[in-house]
Design a protein around this motif. Structure first.
Motif, PDB file in Angstrom:
ATOM      1  N   GLU B  90      44.475  47.425 -19.019  1.00 39.26           N
ATOM      2  CA  GLU B  90      44.111  48.783 -18.425  1.00 39.26           C
ATOM      3  C   GLU B  90      42.520  48.845 -18.472  1.00 39.26           C
ATOM      4  O   GLU B  90      41.696  49.345 -17.804  1.00 39.26           O
ATOM      5  CB  GLU B  90      44.884  50.019 -18.987  1.00 39.26           C
ATOM      6  CG  GLU B  90      46.345  50.094 -18.401  1.00 39.26           C
ATOM      7  CD  GLU B  90      47.085  51.192 -18.981  1.00 39.26           C
ATOM      8  OE1 GLU B  90      46.876  51.732 -20.000  1.00 39.26           O
ATOM      9  OE2 GLU B  90      47.929  51.724 -18.239  1.00 39.26           O
ATOM     10  N   LYS B  91      42.069  48.643 -19.700  1.00 39.06           N
ATOM     11  CA  LYS B  91      40.772  48.765 -20.046  1.00 39.06           C
ATOM     12  C   LYS B  91      39.908  47.854 -19.311  1.00 39.06           C
ATOM     13  O   LYS B  91      38.834  48.277 -18.651  1.00 39.06           O
ATOM     14  CB  LYS B  91      40.461  48.447 -21.500  1.00 39.06           C
ATOM     15  CG  LYS B  91      39.575  49.550 -22.254  1.00 39.06           C
ATOM     16  CD  LYS B  91      39.294  49.204 -23.642  1.00 39.06           C
ATOM     17  CE  LYS B  91      40.333  49.382 -24.698  1.00 39.06           C
ATOM     18  NZ  LYS B  91      40.024  48.970 -25.999  1.00 39.06           N
ATOM     19  N   HIS B  92      40.364  46.765 -18.953  1.00 40.05           N
ATOM     20  CA  HIS B  92      39.224  45.563 -18.338  1.00 40.05           C
ATOM     21  C   HIS B  92      39.504  46.091 -16.711  1.00 40.05           C
ATOM     22  O   HIS B  92      38.221  45.808 -16.291  1.00 40.05           O
ATOM     23  CB  HIS B  92      40.237  44.200 -18.542  1.00 40.05           C
ATOM     24  CG  HIS B  92      39.404  43.299 -17.923  1.00 40.05           C
ATOM     25  ND1 HIS B  92      38.334  42.668 -17.866  1.00 40.05           N
ATOM     26  CD2 HIS B  92      39.748  42.335 -16.646  1.00 40.05           C
ATOM     27  CE1 HIS B  92      37.776  41.832 -17.249  1.00 40.05           C
ATOM     28  NE2 HIS B  92      38.807  41.781 -16.318  1.00 40.05           N
ATOM     29  N   ILE B  93      40.470  46.338 -16.199  1.00 37.18           N
ATOM     30  CA  ILE B  93      40.317  46.706 -14.695  1.00 37.18           C
ATOM     31  C   ILE B  93      39.767  48.115 -14.361  1.00 37.18           C
ATOM     32  O   ILE B  93      39.878  48.526 -13.435  1.00 37.18           O
ATOM     33  CB  ILE B  93      41.750  46.337 -14.120  1.00 37.18           C
ATOM     34  CG1 ILE B  93      42.791  47.276 -14.484  1.00 37.18           C
ATOM     35  CG2 ILE B  93      42.062  44.962 -14.220  1.00 37.18           C
ATOM     36  CD1 ILE B  93      44.555  47.091 -13.724  1.00 37.18           C
ATOM     37  N   GLY B  94      40.078  49.082 -15.478  1.00 36.57           N
ATOM     38  CA  GLY B  94      39.567  50.566 -15.295  1.00 36.57           C
ATOM     39  C   GLY B  94      40.718  51.248 -14.502  1.00 36.57           C
ATOM     40  O   GLY B  94      40.423  52.210 -13.852  1.00 36.57           O
TER      41      GLY B  94
END
Lengths: 512, 360
Positions: B90-94
Motif C-alpha cells: 500500500e505504501k509503495h503504490i500509494g
C-alpha cells in the motif's frame, strides 16, 4: 546372554526368561493397580518355575504403558516452564498453542520466548539472547517450576542454542529437569516442542516409576540392570528412560511384532497380534516394524514419534458375537472374559465360547456352549477370517502372498489357510510374544538432518556415521551395529541440492 | 453489496478443503489454521466478499507466502508478517486496498489472506488466481491474462522489506522473488502484484474460497458421521473417482528448486490388479492407469487418504498409504490455448495433448 523381558499390559503382566537365544520360562500375572506389584508377582512366578535359580541375569527389560497412560488420563503430570528460542519468528503460535486446554492447564507452568535459533542452512536466525534466558529462568524459579522444556528453531540441525540455554537455566535453577527438543529429534518445531513439553511434564512420574521398577527387581532378589523398551523396538538404560520417557510411549505393539520375528526366525513377514479386544497387524522389515511416518496424537497433542505402522481392528478373544445378523466385535468383554463368557457361566457370547464349542480351545465348561452347532461355529470363524484377510491385505505393500506370524492370546481366531497368505506361522510362547520382544530389544541411534552440496551417497554415509555414534553412546556394542532404515528426501526450493537424510542404526546391548 | 461473515468453523473447513485443492502441493494449511484460531480467540473476525461487489477502480492486494514448506514447519507462520507485506505494498503504490485475495486457493495459501485481512480489517475476495495450487508465479489466471507482473513486496519476520519494482515477465517475478526468499532463509511473506477491481472481475477464478469451504465441510461432516468422505466430496463437487489403491513406491528428486518425482500405486477393491502412476512437480501433474494417461493438469488430481478423506501431499506421501485418487474440473481460464501454454502438460515437460477427464 540371559535376559528377563516383562510386558505390563492392560490385563496381564507377562514375564519371560531368554537364555542362550531360547525362551526357557514364561509366566503371566494379573496387572496390578500400582503396576509394580504386578511386576513383582510376575518375577516371583518366574522364580517359582525354578528357571532363575543361581543364574546371573544380564538385564531386565520392561515394556510399559505407564507414561502414555499418564498423559491420556491427565494424571501424575508436572508443571513445565516452556522456553522457546526463535523470536521474532513464531510469536503468534507460542508453546502449548495446539494442546487440548484441559491438558495445557495441568502442564503449562509458564511460557517464555526469546531471540535465538538457526536457519535451515546453519546460519544463526538470531543471536541467542542469553540475558533474556537468565531472566526467564529466574522467573521460573520464582514460580517454583522445577521442570523446563527448551526448543529452538532448526535445533535438530544445530542444537547449540538449546544446549547453551540449558546451561544457563541449570545455573539459575539448580536441580531442574531440563528437556531439549533436539534430543527428541525431528524437524517440525511445534511437534518436536510438544514432545519436549510432554517429556518435561513426565519428569516426576518417570523418576518415581523407574525407581519403583528398580525396587521391584531388587525386592525379587534379581541383580541386573534395568532397561526400558521404546516405541521402535529398542531399549534404553533406565537412566535415559528417566530422562526421555516419551520414547517409551507405544512399545507394547512393537514388542509383540519383534517377539514374533524372534520366535519365528522370520525378518520380513506380516505379524498379527490377536489380543482380547483388538487385533493389530503390522509389517516386519528386517525384523523391525515398519514405522508410521506421520504426525501421531498422544492424549490429543500432535507429536512426531517413532511409532509402528499398525492397523487395528476390533477383533479378539473377548469379542462379542451376535448370530442374527452375524457380527463379531468390535465390542469385547476384555479382562472380564472369565466371568462374562457363556462357557464361564456368563451371558455374553464371545469368540472364545465359539472356539470352545468347536474344540479349538479347551477352557471353561464345554457343556455350556453345546448349543452352538458346527455350522454356526463355521459361520463365526468365517467372519473372523474375512476380517483378518481384509486387514492383512490392506497392510500389504506389494502384490503376492506373504508369511503371517500369528501371536497373542486370541491367535486361535486366525485360520491356517488365508487368502493372500502363503503360510500362517505359529510359534511356541506366541502368547507371550510381547515380553519376548522386550527381552530381545536392541539399542538404536538415529540421524535426521539436512545435508547440502554433498553427493547423495556421501550424505547417506555421513548420516550413517552420526547414527552409529549415537547408538554406541546409547549403549550399543559397535561390533553388532546394522542400519535398518535409510530414507532420503530432496528438499523443494532449498538451494545447494539440499537433501534430508534419515538413518536408523541398531545394535545389541553392550556387555557391561 | 453483501459480505458473508466467516466463522471459525468455516475456517476449519477451509483448511481441509484448501488442502484437497492443493493437489499434492501448496503446503499443509495447519499452521495458518492455528493462527486463525488464535486470532478468533482474540476477537478478530473476517468477511468474504464477492468480486461482483468490487468497483472497477478498487485496488485488491493478493497475499501469499513463498518458500519451502519445511522452513515454515520450523519458523511457523505469523499473521503480522503477512499483514506487513500488505502494508508495504500500500505504501509503495500509494493506494489503500479495498479487499485482499488469495493467489492460490490450494494449500496453506488458501487460508493466509484471512490472516492478513484480520489485522487490516479488510474483506477477502471469494476468488483466487489458480483455483488450486501451482508451483510457479506464471501459472496463474492473471499471467494468462497478461496483466502486469509487478510490483511485488517480500517481507521477513525480522523486519526486512524488499520490493520488486519492475520485471519484464511473470517468469522474472518468480526468479527474482525466489532469490529474495532464499536469502531470507527460504521463506517470505509476499504481496503479489496489485489488481484493480476490473482486473479481478475479468481474470479472477471465482467462488474458490466458498468451494474450498464446501469441500472441507463435506469431509468433516462425513468424518463425524463415519460416512465415506470421498463420496461426500463427490456430492458437493462434480468430480470423478479415478482409482483406489495403496502406495508401493515413491521416488523424489529436487531439480531446479522443485520437488519432482513419481508415485506408484497398486489397486485395491474394484481396482485390484490395476496399476496407477502419478508424476508430480510439487503438485500432481499426470496420472497414468495401466500405462494410459487418465488425468493431467490443468484438471485437478487429488490424492486423498481413503479413510479420513484428507489430502495427501507429495512431500509427505509414503509407502503403504491407502489412498483414493479423484479428479476435479479445472478453471475455465486454463482451457484456452494460452491457458494450456501456461499450465498444460507441455508446460511441465510432458508431450501429451491435454484431454480433460470431464470432456467425454
Amino acid at each position: 546372554m540371559r535376559r528377563i523381558g516383562i510386558d505390563v499390559g492392560g490385563t496381564n503382566t507377562d514375564a519371560v526368561l531368554i537364555e542362550d537365544g531360547k525362551v526357557s520360562g514364561a509366566v503371566k500375572a494379573p496387572t496390578s493397580e500400582d503396576v509394580t506389584t504386578g511386576i513383582l508377582d510376575a518375577l516371583k512366578a518366574l522364580a517359582a518355575t525354578g528357571v532363575l535359580k543361581g543364574k546371573r541375569i544380564d538385564g531386565v527389560m520392561i515394556g510399559t504403558t505407564h507414561f502414555i497412560n499418564a498423559v491420556v488420563q491427565r494424571r501424575h503430570l508436572t508443571k513445565v516452564g516452556a522456553l522457546r528460542l526463535g523470536m521474532p519468528a513464531s510469536a503468534s503460535l507460542p508453546p502449548f498453542c495446539d494442546w487440548p486446554e484441559d491438558l495445557a492447564e495441568i502442564v503449562r507452568g509458564g511460557v517464555w520466548m526469546v531471540e535465538g535459533g538457526h536457519e535451515f542452512d546453519g546460519r544463526p536466525f538470531m543471536p541467542l539472547d542469553e540475558a533474556a534466558i537468565a531472566a526467564a529462568a529466574r522467573e521460573m524459579k520464582a514460580r517454583g517450576l522445577k521442570s523446563v522444556a527448551i526448543s529452538a528453531i532448526f535445533s535438530p540441525l544445530d542444537p547449540s542454542h538449546e544446549k547453551r540455554a540449558a546451561e544457563i537455566v541449570a545455573t539459575e535453577l539448580p536441580g531442574a529437569s531440563i528437556t531439549c527438543s533436539s534430543d527428541l529429534g525431528r524437524i517440525g518445531l511445534l511437534e518436536r516442542e510438544n514432545a519436549g513439553l510432554l517429556n518435561a511434564g513426565l519428569a516426576d512420574l518417570a523418576r518415581d516409576t523407574i525407581a519403583a521398577f528398580e525396587k521391584s527387581i531388587r525386592d525379587s532378589g534379581i541383580e541386573a540392570p534395568l532397561y526400558i523398551t521404546q516405541n521402535d523396538g529398542t531399549v534404553v538404560e533406565a537412566a535415559q528412560a528417566r530422562r526421555l520417557p516419551v520414547y517409551s510411549f507405544a512399545s507394547g505393539a512393537t514388542n509383540s511384532m519383534r517377539g514374533g520375528a524372534y520366535l519365528s526366525g522370520l525378518q520380513d513377514a506380516m505379524v498379527i497380534d490377536v489380543g482380547g479386544t483388538t487385533t493389530d497387524v503390522g509389517q516386519l522389515r528386517h525384523g523391525f516394524p515398519r514405522e508410521a511416518n506421520s504426525v501421531v496424537k498422544v492424549g490429543g497433542v500432535r507429536t512426531l514419534f517413532r511409532m509402528p505402522d499398525l492397523m487395528s481392528i476390533g477383533l479378539g478373544g473377548g469379542s462379542h458375537v451376535s448370530l442374527d445378523p452375524l457380527k463379531v466385535g468390535p465390542l469385547s468383554v476384555g479382562y472380564r472374559l472369565l466371568r462374562e463368557g457363556i462357557a464361564f457361566g456368563g451371558r455374553q457370547l464371545t469368540t472364545t465360547d465359539v472356539a470352545i464349542a468347536a474344540g479349538r480351545l479347551s477352557l471353561g465348561d464345554k457343556a455350556k456352549v453345546a448349543h452352538l452347532d458346527a455350522a454356526t461355529c463355521t459361520r463365526v470363524f468365517g467372519e473372523a477370517q474375512r476380517m483378518v484377510e481384509e486387514t492383512v491385505d490392506r497392510m500389504k505393500t506389494e502384490a503376492g502372498d506373504v508369511k503371517l506370524i500369528a501371536v497373542g492370546g486370541g491367535a486361535f481366531l486366525v485360520p491356517d489357510k488365508l487368502e493372500g497368505v502363503s503360510e500362517v506361522v505359529r510359534v511356541k510362547h506366541g502368547d507371550c510374544a510381547n515380553a519376548v520382544g522386550a527381552a530381545i530389544a536392541q539399542v538404536s541411534g538415529e540421524c535426521d538432518q539436512i545435508f547440502r552440496d554433498m553427493a547423495r551417497v556421501d550424505a547417506i554415509a555421513r548420516a550413517n556415521e552420526l547414527a552409529a555414534d549415537r547408538a554406541v553412546s546409547a549403549g550399543a556394542d559397535r561390533n553388532t551395529l546394522s542400519t535398518i532404515e535409510t530414507e532420503d528426501m530432496p528438499l523443494a526450493y532449498l538451494p545447494g541440492n539440499a537433501l534430508r537424510v534419515r538413518v536408523r542404526v541398531v545394535g545389541d546391548v553392550a556387555a557391561a | 453489496m453483501s459480505l458473508r461473515d466467516i466463522s471459525l468453523d468455516d475456517i476449519e473447513s477451509l483448511a481441509v478443503g484448501a488442502w484437497v485443492l492443493g493437489t499434492g502441493g501448496g503446503g499443509n494449511p495447519y499452521l495458518p489454521l492455528l493462527n486463525m484460531r488464535a486470532l478468533y480467540r482474540e476477537g478478530y473476525r473476517c468477511q468474504l466478499m464477492s468480486s461482483d461487489d468490487l468497483a472497477d477502480d478498487d485496488w485488491v492486494g493478493t497475499v501469499a507466502n513463498m518458500g519451502a514448506p519445511l522452513v515454515g514447519q520450523e519458523r511457523l507462520t505469523d499473521s503480522l508478517t503477512l499483514a506487513r507485506a500488505v502494508t508495504a505494498m500500500e505504501k509503495h503504490i500509494g493506494k489503500r486496498f479495498r479487499a485482499l485475495m488469495s493467489m492460490e486457493i490450494g494449500g496453506a495459501n488458501g487460508v493466509r489472506p484471512f490472516m492478513a485481512a484480520a489485522h487490516h480489517k479488510l474483506p477477502v475476495i471469494d476468488s483466487d488466481t489458480m483455483g488450486r495450487a501451482y508451483p510457479e508465479a506464471q501459472m496463474t489466471s492473471v499471467a494468462v491474462g497478461g496483466l502486469a507482473p509487478y510490483p511485488m513486496t517480500a517481507v521477513d519476520v525480522r523486519g526486512f522489506e524488499s520490493i520488486v519494482h519492475r520485471v519484464p515477465s511473470w517468469k522474472w517475478t518468480e526468479r527474482v522473488g525466489r532469490k529474495i526468499c532464499v536469502e531470507y532463509g527460504s521463506v517470505a511473506a509476499t504481496c503479489q502484484p496489485p489488481r484493480t477491481g476490473a482486473e479481478v472481475k475479468k481474470w479472477g477464478i471465482h467462488g474458490t474460497t466458498t468451494k474450498a469451504i464446501a469441500i472441507g465441510a463435506a469431509v468433516r461432516e462425513a468424518q463425524r458421521r463415519h460416512d465415506d468422505p470421498i463420496e461426500a466430496i463427490l456430492k458437493v463437487e462434480p468430480g470423478k473417482l479415478l482409482y483406489t489403491g495403496k502406495v508401493i513406491d515413491v521416488a523424489r528428486r529436487a531439480t531446479e528448486g522443485f520437488l519432482r518425482g513419481v508415485v506408484r500405486f497398486d489397486g485395491l477393491d474394484e481396482w485390484r490388479g490395476s496399476a496407477m502412476t502419478i508424476n508430480f512437480q510439487n503438485e500432481w501433474i499426470v496420472a497414468w492407469r495401466d500405462g494410459q494417461p487418465v488425468a493431467m493438469t490443468p484438471d485437478l488430481i487429488c490424492v486423498l487418504d481413503s479413510v479420513s478423506g484428507e489430502a495427501v501431499g507429495s512431500e509427505t506421501i509414503r509407502y503403504g498409504q491407502r489412498v483414493t485418487v479423484i479428479a476435479l474440473p479445472p478453471p475455465e481460464v486454463f482451457l484456452s490455448e494460452r491457458g494450456l501454454q501456461h499450465v498444460g502438460p507441455r508446460a511441465f515437460g510432458y508431450d501429451l495433448e491435454f484431454r480433460s477427464v470431464f470432456s467425454s
